[in-house]
Write a protein that holds these residues in place. Structure first.
Motif, short mmCIF file in Angstrom:
data_model
loop_
_atom_site.label_atom_id
_atom_site.label_comp_id
_atom_site.label_asym_id
_atom_site.label_seq_id
_atom_site.Cartn_x
_atom_site.Cartn_y
_atom_site.Cartn_z
N GLN B 248 0.85 -1.20 0.00
CA GLN B 248 0.00 0.00 0.00
C GLN B 248 0.88 1.25 0.00
O GLN B 248 1.88 1.28 0.72
CB GLN B 248 -0.86 0.03 1.27
N ILE B 249 0.47 2.23 -0.78
CA ILE B 249 1.19 3.50 -0.74
C ILE B 249 0.78 4.26 0.53
O ILE B 249 -0.41 4.46 0.78
CB ILE B 249 0.89 4.34 -2.00
N LYS B 250 1.79 4.62 1.34
CA LYS B 250 1.50 5.28 2.61
C LYS B 250 1.27 6.79 2.45
O LYS B 250 0.73 7.43 3.36
CB LYS B 250 2.66 5.06 3.61
N ASN B 251 1.75 7.33 1.34
CA ASN B 251 1.65 8.80 1.20
C ASN B 251 1.00 9.19 -0.14
O ASN B 251 1.60 9.88 -0.94
CB ASN B 251 3.04 9.43 1.34
N PRO B 252 -0.26 8.76 -0.34
CA PRO B 252 -0.88 8.98 -1.65
C PRO B 252 -1.57 10.35 -1.79
O PRO B 252 -2.58 10.44 -2.46
CB PRO B 252 -1.90 7.84 -1.72
N SER B 253 -1.06 11.38 -1.16
CA SER B 253 -1.70 12.69 -1.32
C SER B 253 -0.63 13.77 -1.31
O SER B 253 0.49 13.57 -0.83
CB SER B 253 -2.70 12.92 -0.19
N LEU B 254 -1.02 14.93 -1.81
CA LEU B 254 -0.04 16.02 -1.94
C LEU B 254 0.32 16.65 -0.60
O LEU B 254 1.24 17.46 -0.52
CB LEU B 254 -0.57 17.08 -2.91
N SER B 255 -0.40 16.28 0.48
CA SER B 255 0.00 16.77 1.81
C SER B 255 1.10 15.88 2.41
O SER B 255 1.78 16.27 3.34
CB SER B 255 -1.20 16.83 2.75
#
Lengths: 154, 331
Positions: B248-255
């Protein structure tokens, strides 16, 4: 709930759902699709509009919070043939690639120049730093805002 | 303490699909009776400017202005397939298809014009400044629109339908020999950075980028591609990392996945190197992806030059730089 707001100088009365965002009513109800949804969490600035002279991320403003306020979207700036100086400068400097960030960039620049017609380079960069762009490297965008500042001055 | 350093990065990059995979672009062209032109290709302009390049190419071939060329692109109902907007391939590959299709449409026009101007051969006709002229005799000329509309009344149509295929071969797995890509793009960049030895923070102050693009069909767009590549290279070098946990991608957002803002990007100076690529349109070849490659090495080398530590995993975060600074010195 009923809200009243001014959008690009026109009074609008809308019946909105409590969970609707300003972004939603601009795009889906008023069909002002120049305002883009990027991240939907207030990070990218693609949905930037001007509310009472200040830039806001319209994805982070509930429609209800816009009640009684004046909103300017990209459609409220220039038209083909009579562009706003910022829009003209973006074209002349080649500051546009895919264009998705452009409406937000133009509105951030406009809000800055309305506040301070003679910004320095540093101030321009800070004012534009809430708008992400993945194509241009920002280089031409900065030049465009500097050019627009020069023209607003004249 | 803030320390400055400079580093060089070099890259070469095979453009196109490569390895003998069918790398085909197609174009349809029609010259209209007002002297304007339609170009249809499947090439999608995602902001890199391919549609502008095709308009410039058709205009150059026909002696008209680029704004008289209507480029219709990326519509599977109407346009022929030109492959993906990927692999830094459209200016070269689809550009070549457009030239071939325009040349085909133009051949009929030149033959018709030779008869209209009483010239013995179509080779003696040229298209310039919206006119059809006998070479070397500017007085013997007719407006392009007049020739095309007269031809139309005579039942002639000037159409082109062509494809271009990049020539590559698979690499022989036994010998390692072959021609896996064509053409290759080359570039080198110098980055100047400032490293804060207390925080490990790196600021990229300036990047000078020299890229061989064969021929700059549109220099403004070429500079835009280089600046965009550098910004992505800065992100790759200093900020961006997809963090995975059990798939799973742990950082899938621009924040959480940070990309450069205007405050993170350096002053950029682009140098366009025009070493003609013989098989390209007017000698041109691709530039897009190669523009970000040297940035990364240049920044890592500049960090080394500034503070004497070699970062061997990206991104070069403040944590990694501080750890390296605290460790045994490499010299």
């Amino acid at each position: 709930m009923k809200i009243e707001l001014k959008v690009n100088g026109v009074d609008r009365r809308l019946e909105v759902e409590p969970e609707e965002r300003l972004l939603d009513i601009l795009r889906e109800r008023l069909h002002l699709t120049g305002t883009k949804e990027g991240c939907g969490e207030g990070e990218c600035g693609a949905c930037t509009v001007i509310m009472d002279g200040k830039t806001v991320n319209s994805c982070m403003v509930l429609a209800g919070q816009a009640d009684g306020h004046a909103v300017t979207t990209i459609e409220g700036l220039g038209k083909r043939g009579s562009l706003h100086p910022v829009q003209k400068a973006f074209l002349e400097e080649g500051a546009v690639q895919c264009g998705f960030c452009t409406p937000g960039m133009v509105l951030s620049a406009k809000a800055l120049l309305d506040r301070n017609p003679h910004p320095g380079k540093e101030e321009i960069a800070v004012a534009m730093s809430g708008n992400l762009c993945r194509c241009t490297g920002y280089d031409r965008i900065l030049k465009a805002v500097e050019r627009a500042a020069g023209e607003v001055e004249q | 303490m803030k320390k400055r350093g400079r580093g060089l990065g070099c890259a070469w990059y095979g453009t196109g699909y490569g390895n003998g995979f069918p790398d085909v672009s197609s174009a349809f062209v029609e010259i209209h009776d007002d002297g304007s032109v339609s170009v249809l290709t499947g090439a999608i302009d995602v902001g890199q400017g391919s549609s502008t390049i095709f308009a410039q190419i058709a205009a150059e071939e026909l002696g008209i202005d680029a704004d008289e060329v209507t480029v219709i692109s990326g519509d599977t109902d109407t346009t022929p397939d030109s492959g993906t907007s990927a692999a830094t391939r459209h200016t070269y590959n689809t550009g070549n298809a457009v030239i071939k299709a325009v040349t085909q449409a133009k051949a009929g026009l030149l033959a018709y014009a030779a008869r209209a101007l009483h010239c013995t051969s179509a080779d003696g006709i040229e298209l310039k400044d919206h006119r059809v002229r006998v070479k070397g005799e500017p007085a013997r000329s007719l407006p392009l629109a007049e020739v095309v509309s007269q031809a139309r009344l005579d039942g002639e149509r000037f159409l082109g339908s062509e494809s271009y295929t990049a020539r590559t071969t698979r690499v022989n797995p036994e010998t390692g020999q072959g021609s896996p890509y064509w053409p290759y793009a080359f570039g080198c960049q110098v980055a100047e950075v400032e490293v804060d030895t207390e925080t490990g923070n790196v600021r990229v102050l300036k990047v000078v980028a020299a890229h061989d693009l064969g021929k700059a069909i549109n220099p403004l767009q070429a500079e835009g591609q280089i600046a965009g590549g550098i910004a992505q290279g800065v992100g790759f070098a200093l900020l961006e990392e997809v963090q995975l946990s059990e798939g799973q991608i742990k950082n899938p957002s621009l924040s959480q996945y940070l990309i450069p803002t205007v405050l993170d990007t350096p002053e950029i100076h682009a140098i366009l190197v025009e070493e003609p690529e013989e098989t390209g349109p007017y000698g041109a070849k691709g530039l897009g992806e190669p523009a970000m490659l040297p940035t990364i090495a240049a920044i890592v080398n500049a960090i080394d030059d500034a503070v004497g530590v070699r970062i061997t995993s990206l991104p070069a975060t403040p944590e990694k730089i501080l750890a390296a600074l605290a460790g045994p010195s490499k010299t």
